[in-house]
Enzyme design. Sequence first.
Site, mmCIF file in Angstrom:
data_model
loop_
_atom_site.group_PDB
_atom_site.id
_atom_site.type_symbol
_atom_site.label_atom_id
_atom_site.label_comp_id
_atom_site.label_asym_id
_atom_site.label_seq_id
_atom_site.Cartn_x
_atom_site.Cartn_y
_atom_site.Cartn_z
ATOM 1 N N MET A 1 0.845 -1.200 0.000
ATOM 2 C CA MET A 1 0.000 0.000 0.000
ATOM 3 C C MET A 1 0.879 1.248 0.000
ATOM 4 O O MET A 1 0.406 2.356 0.264
ATOM 5 C CB MET A 1 -0.937 -0.015 1.205
ATOM 6 N N HIS B 1 9.330 -3.308 3.552
ATOM 7 C CA HIS B 1 9.002 -3.499 2.125
ATOM 8 C C HIS B 1 10.264 -3.716 1.295
ATOM 9 O O HIS B 1 10.313 -4.556 0.409
ATOM 10 C CB HIS B 1 8.286 -2.260 1.568
ATOM 11 N N GLY C 1 5.203 -9.655 3.961
ATOM 12 C CA GLY C 1 5.875 -9.544 5.255
ATOM 13 C C GLY C 1 5.140 -10.328 6.328
ATOM 14 O O GLY C 1 3.913 -10.284 6.419
ATOM 15 N N LYS D 1 5.003 -9.621 9.278
ATOM 16 C CA LYS D 1 4.420 -8.729 10.287
ATOM 17 C C LYS D 1 2.902 -8.890 10.256
ATOM 18 O O LYS D 1 2.263 -8.939 11.297
ATOM 19 C CB LYS D 1 4.822 -7.272 9.997
ATOM 20 N N LEU E 1 8.538 -2.553 11.964
ATOM 21 C CA LEU E 1 8.291 -1.475 10.996
ATOM 22 C C LEU E 1 6.855 -1.565 10.469
ATOM 23 O O LEU E 1 6.342 -2.645 10.216
ATOM 24 C CB LEU E 1 9.280 -1.569 9.833
#
Lengths: 282, 282
Positions: A30, A37, A147, A149, A184
């Site tokens: 996004m 990223h 990711g 995350k 992050l």
Amino acid sequence: MFIVENIKEIREVIKKEKKDGKTIGFVPTMGYLHEGHLSLIRKAKAENDFVVVSVFVNPTQFGVGEDYETYPREIEKDSELAKSAGADRVFHPAVEEMYPATYQTDVEVKKITQKLCGSSRPGHFKGVTTVVCKLFHIVNPDRAYFGQKDAQQVTVIQQMVRDLHMDLEVIPCPIVRETDGLALSSRNTYLNEEERKAGLILSKSLFLAEDLIKNGERDAMKIKNLIRENITKEPLANIDYIEVVNANNLAQLHELQDEVLIAIAVKIGKTRLIDNIRIKVL
Amino acid sequence: MFIVENIKEIREVIKKEKKDGKTIGFVPTMGYLHEGHLSLIRKAKAENDFVVVSVFVNPTQFGVGEDYETYPREIEKDSELAKSAGADRVFHPAVEEMYPATYQTDVEVKKITQKLCGSSRPGHFKGVTTVVCKLFHIVNPDRAYFGQKDAQQVTVIQQMVRDLHMDLEVIPCPIVRETDGLALSSRNTYLNEEERKAGLILSKSLFLAEDLIKNGERDAMKIKNLIRENITKEPLANIDYIEVVNANNLAQLHELQDEVLIAIAVKIGKTRLIDNIRIKVL
């Protein structure tokens, strides 16, 4: 042009590369790119001949009252960063082309989207799977990078790819953290100085839980309680969820075994942060 | 082998053809092939180098109390017929491979699936779009062929392909009829002799409506009434719906204009038959 803004053009670029026998790596984002990223882009470039990074703030995965309007956008800087990390094209489509007025199709993974973030963000994962399915059809990658995350997102996309027999490989990549432990996230930009410090409570609590497990603890409730007690000490923090689940199907665990995912979501002021750790329990 | 029963194998066959620069035509069916299916296969073969016909009675598109269990199956004969019409492979997967126990993903087209057959068969089109999306991912065709007899199905699949940016062409093909007018359908096999005769009321009424329109009638209600009056005369017939809609978005019409679809569903005894005509109104 490095930034491609319409579907027809990106398709043509990719078809040419494929015709020449090149493999395509894809990193859907996004935007508002950070080191997390960039680590995906570097890995994609190391494993594929040609790398496409999409930058698209997808309206259908934001709920009412969420931050779709204010989500940070910075396409020129994103484009430079993506290029520096090895991207060959940035695909930056218009909302109107992705969702024309006649649009009416959803791709939905059912069971595993009801848990964790799914229960506090109804419709979120339906928006994610729909847009990722569309992007996969447009980019037609050999490998797509996500990711870890967003651990549930990775699991949901893997389920979609498996269920719909999509012919590509989904590659989860490790969480990238600040040196002090904060995972992050583009949303970290919402935090003021005080909140930024308070946000450390997420990774700190997870690392404490990790130590506990390494020391032999296998009771999920005890691990959750440890995390809860820690986060509760932080006055700016409001717990959304603390979950200890099987990493592959997100089923709740009472006793830890196999691949365990500990996932948490915490509001720091108005900003909702998520973080997680995966642990292999022998 | 001409009949391929697993996903991995059909993928390999098709990848080899694609690598040699061949185009792939695809005809998805539920088997029990009749002249309607064969016309699709012939057209696919005329327009592509390599033709795959899938034979799969898809459980998820049947509702509770519908005929999933009793739907006619005859894979050996289907295979011979498909071959004779020009198919290069028949893909005949097991239900367990298409829908393993962990399966949980749906592809759903929303608005246009609520009308016509969608309102009497809730969930039907969700099952259709899901399985067709899966089959498209497995077969990866350049062109896919569908019979216009299931007019709404064609429209729904075209909408899905457009909305999800699937890179293939959906090709609608004309209805094939018996010499007396009955539209071919695998379900015609359920009709006894008397019902078979009564079933003619569908095409007869549609042809009468067509004549009316050719003579200048533009009032949808008058056309519906004519059809209703005709079908009601047939004692074995029970009307499910009679709709006069825009052929492209299935919106109800009061006054006929542009591409018009007249679609009807009628129960003859226990068997539900559908039929339709498309008319371009100047």
